[in-house]
Design a protein around this motif. Structure first.
Motif, PDB file in Angstrom:
ATOM      1  N   ILE A 144     -23.546   9.156  60.289  1.00 59.71           N
ATOM      2  CA  ILE A 144     -24.098   8.290  61.072  1.00 59.71           C
ATOM      3  C   ILE A 144     -23.369   6.902  61.089  1.00 59.71           C
ATOM      4  CG2 ILE A 144     -26.310   7.336  61.933  1.00 59.71           C
ATOM      5  CD1 ILE A 144     -27.360   8.951  59.684  1.00 59.71           C
ATOM      6  N   ILE A 177     -22.863   3.490  63.567  1.00 57.16           N
ATOM      7  CA  ILE A 177     -23.225   2.508  64.892  1.00 57.16           C
ATOM      8  C   ILE A 177     -22.318   1.374  64.737  1.00 57.16           C
ATOM      9  CG2 ILE A 177     -24.965   1.169  65.986  1.00 57.16           C
ATOM     10  CD1 ILE A 177     -25.369   4.235  65.893  1.00 57.16           C
ATOM     11  N   ARG A 194     -29.370  -2.463  65.251  1.00 60.34           N
ATOM     12  CA  ARG A 194     -30.932  -2.545  65.168  1.00 60.34           C
ATOM     13  C   ARG A 194     -31.471  -2.588  66.594  1.00 60.34           C
ATOM     14  NH1 ARG A 194     -32.562  -5.274  60.138  1.00 60.34           N
ATOM     15  NH2 ARG A 194     -34.623  -4.881  60.925  1.00 60.34           N
ATOM     16  N   ASP A 211     -32.179   0.479  67.557  1.00 62.58           N
ATOM     17  CA  ASP A 211     -32.640   2.097  67.661  1.00 62.58           C
ATOM     18  C   ASP A 211     -31.646   3.147  68.202  1.00 62.58           C
ATOM     19  OD1 ASP A 211     -35.082   1.841  66.330  1.00 62.58           O
ATOM     20  OD2 ASP A 211     -36.071   1.683  68.588  1.00 62.58           O
ATOM     21  N   SER A 261     -31.440   5.890  65.102  1.00 61.48           N
ATOM     22  CA  SER A 261     -32.766   6.553  65.200  1.00 61.48           C
ATOM     23  C   SER A 261     -32.878   7.307  66.414  1.00 61.48           C
ATOM     24  CB  SER A 261     -33.836   5.363  65.478  1.00 61.48           C
ATOM     25  OG  SER A 261     -33.894   4.626  64.357  1.00 61.48           O
ATOM     26  N   ASN A 321     -27.357   1.603  49.851  1.00 61.31           N
ATOM     27  CA  ASN A 321     -27.219   1.609  51.266  1.00 61.31           C
ATOM     28  C   ASN A 321     -28.657   1.399  51.828  1.00 61.31           C
ATOM     29  OD1 ASN A 321     -26.899   1.547  54.016  1.00 61.31           O
ATOM     30  ND2 ASN A 321     -25.376   3.320  53.996  1.00 61.31           N
TER      31      ASN A 321
HETATM   32  C1  LIG Z   1     -27.423   2.288  58.938  1.00 58.47           C
HETATM   33  C2  LIG Z   1     -27.038   2.428  60.444  1.00 58.47           C
HETATM   34  C3  LIG Z   1     -26.734   3.663  60.998  1.00 58.47           C
HETATM   35  C4  LIG Z   1     -28.417   2.142  61.297  1.00 58.47           C
HETATM   36  O1  LIG Z   1     -27.881   1.973  62.531  1.00 58.47           O
HETATM   37  P1  LIG Z   1     -28.991   1.070  63.717  1.00 58.47           P
HETATM   38  O2  LIG Z   1     -28.935   1.862  64.841  1.00 58.47           O
HETATM   39  O3  LIG Z   1     -28.687  -0.299  63.427  1.00 58.47           O
HETATM   40  O4  LIG Z   1     -30.507   1.502  63.253  1.00 58.47           O
HETATM   41  P2  LIG Z   1     -31.957   1.515  64.019  1.00 58.47           P
HETATM   42  O5  LIG Z   1     -31.876   0.430  65.084  1.00 58.47           O
HETATM   43  O6  LIG Z   1     -32.077   2.748  64.480  1.00 58.47           O
HETATM   44  O7  LIG Z   1     -32.799   1.114  62.952  1.00 58.47           O
HETATM   45  C5  LIG Z   1     -34.039   1.536  62.724  1.00 58.47           C
HETATM   46  C6  LIG Z   1     -34.683   0.798  61.545  1.00 58.47           C
HETATM   47  O8  LIG Z   1     -34.249   0.793  60.419  1.00 58.47           O
HETATM   48  C7  LIG Z   1     -34.428  -0.090  59.516  1.00 58.47           C
HETATM   49  N1  LIG Z   1     -33.109  -0.753  59.494  1.00 58.47           N
HETATM   50  C8  LIG Z   1     -31.806  -0.478  60.185  1.00 58.47           C
HETATM   51  N2  LIG Z   1     -31.003  -1.349  59.715  1.00 58.47           N
HETATM   52  C9  LIG Z   1     -31.389  -2.270  59.041  1.00 58.47           C
HETATM   53  C10 LIG Z   1     -31.035  -3.335  58.110  1.00 58.47           C
HETATM   54  N3  LIG Z   1     -29.610  -3.850  58.328  1.00 58.47           N
HETATM   55  N4  LIG Z   1     -31.723  -3.935  57.649  1.00 58.47           N
HETATM   56  C11 LIG Z   1     -33.090  -3.670  57.283  1.00 58.47           C
HETATM   57  N5  LIG Z   1     -33.651  -2.565  58.071  1.00 58.47           N
HETATM   58  C12 LIG Z   1     -32.696  -1.870  58.868  1.00 58.47           C
HETATM   59  C13 LIG Z   1     -35.239  -0.954  60.339  1.00 58.47           C
HETATM   60  O9  LIG Z   1     -36.613  -0.496  59.970  1.00 58.47           O
HETATM   61  C14 LIG Z   1     -35.127  -0.604  61.801  1.00 58.47           C
HETATM   62  O10 LIG Z   1     -36.060  -0.736  62.711  1.00 58.47           O
HETATM   63  P3  LIG Z   1     -36.112  -2.370  63.090  1.00 58.47           P
HETATM   64  O11 LIG Z   1     -34.969  -2.607  63.648  1.00 58.47           O
HETATM   65  O12 LIG Z   1     -37.178  -2.344  64.204  1.00 58.47           O
HETATM   66  O13 LIG Z   1     -36.837  -3.186  62.012  1.00 58.47           O
HETATM   67  C15 LIG Z   1     -26.136   1.243  60.816  1.00 58.47           C
HETATM   68  O14 LIG Z   1     -26.275   0.041  60.080  1.00 58.47           O
HETATM   69  C16 LIG Z   1     -24.710   1.845  60.421  1.00 58.47           C
HETATM   70  O15 LIG Z   1     -23.831   2.137  61.110  1.00 58.47           O
HETATM   71  N6  LIG Z   1     -24.385   1.442  58.882  1.00 58.47           N
HETATM   72  C17 LIG Z   1     -22.901   1.702  58.523  1.00 58.47           C
HETATM   73  C18 LIG Z   1     -22.715   3.309  58.334  1.00 58.47           C
HETATM   74  C19 LIG Z   1     -24.042   3.671  57.484  1.00 58.47           C
HETATM   75  O16 LIG Z   1     -24.377   3.311  56.601  1.00 58.47           O
HETATM   76  N7  LIG Z   1     -24.269   5.164  57.923  1.00 58.47           N
HETATM   77  C20 LIG Z   1     -25.369   5.622  57.157  1.00 58.47           C
HETATM   78  C21 LIG Z   1     -24.678   6.488  56.146  1.00 58.47           C
HETATM   79  S1  LIG Z   1     -25.874   7.795  55.473  1.00 58.47           S
END
Ligand SMILES: CC(C)(COP(=O)(O)OP(=O)(O)OC[C@H]1O[C@@H](n2cnc3c(N)ncnc32)[C@H](O)[C@@H]1OP(=O)(O)O)[C@@H](O)C(=O)NCCC(=O)NCCS
Length: 259
Positions: free
Chosen positions: A67, A69, A75, A77, A80, A106
């Protein structure tokens, strides 16, 4: 925003923001071609692809991996929604469990998983072992797994269910070894990585220290003789000190029961 199957031309856009995802870099470049072939590699796009995620469907389990982004679009969704999309495909296939592996450090990803109702299922430790010649060969081949504690084994960094079928298949390929110097055997399942050259991936169930040391010693020599460049060990236990065995990172296996 559109979620769709990835295509070859998405690769450059995705790799553009998947270079320094983690402190050590990222592995998406190494698996992209394989994952594209396997199917269920999803991208989310807004004019261009800004997120990616891969799903692997096996018997009664969805495995979610990779996953990512684009940092400029977090942030919102997007991750999600990608996950929910895979979950809905799994539900159509009457699959009841979804699993993903997340580094224990993480926090964003763990929070996202919790937000999507994933629960901590198990914690696993990842060790690397350098292949090295030695004289230890005191192990046996065969299936001695009868315990339901052994729920999964690792194949190409995917945790797959250990059931009658998978055990039979692993056993017939001589992929299960054990050491039984006392009544608490240690058991290991050996798999070649499908994505990385000369990489041996080992799921290790430690019964006792003496048996685990024996297996590690065997693996080190086996790795040397079979010319592996790296041995990756995944285990729920903390392993004893051993020369050239290094704890790298720990992961939470997060699980959701789909309905
Ligand atoms: C982790 C990752 C995939 C999240 O992607 P995203 O599209 O930003 O996540 P979402 O918007 O769907 O987040 C949904 C919820 O998760 C939580 N969340 C996501 N990122 C967060 C952050 N940086 N800090 C705190 N909570 C977080 C929150 O509860 C968020 O809901 P909210 O925004 O309404 O508070 C993204 O940060 C990423 O690509 N990270 C690097 C790669 C990685 O770690 N991949 C996962 C490997 S298992």
């Amino acid at each position: 925003m559109v979620i769709r199957e990835a295509k070859t031309s998405d690769k450059l856009h995705i790799l553009h923001f998947c270079q320094n995802t983690f402190s050590w870099g990222d592995y998406i470049k190494d698996v992209w071609d394989n994952w594209l072939k396997e199917g269920n590699l999803l991208v989310i796009e807004k004019n261009i692809p800004i997120g990616v995620c891969h799903g692997v469907f096996s018997q009664n389990q969805l495995w979610i991996e990779g996953i990512r982004i684009n940092p400029d679009f977090r942030r919102q969704d997007l991750a999600s929604n990608l996950i929910k999309h895979l979950e809905s495909l799994a539900i159509q296939k009457k699959i009841q469990t979804s699993l993903m592996l997340i580094d224990t450090e993480n926090s964003p990803s763990l929070l996202m998983a919790q937000n999507l109702n994933y629960k901590l299922y198990q914690t696993w430790n990842f060790y690397s072992l350098l292949p090295q010649k030695n004289n230890s060969h005191d192990i046996s081949f065969g299936n001695v797994i009868q315990d339901s504690r052994f729920s999964h084994f690792v194949k190409s960094w995917r945790w797959l269910p250990l059931n009658e079928d998978s055990l039979h298949s692993l056993d017939s390929k001589n992929h299960i070894i054990y050491s039984r110097k006392n009544q608490n055997p240690s058991i290991a399942i050996l798999e070649d990585s499908e994505h990385f050259e000369k990489t041996l991936i080992v799921t290790l169930f430690s019964g006792s220290k003496i048996n685990t040391m024996n297996i590690i010693s065997f693996l080190q020599n086996f790795g040397f003789e079979k010319k592996y460049t790296r041995i990756q060990i995944l285990t729920k236990e903390i392993l004893p000190e051993f020369k050239n065995l290094e704890h790298k990172i720990s992961f939470h296996l997060m699980q959701k029961l789909l309905s």
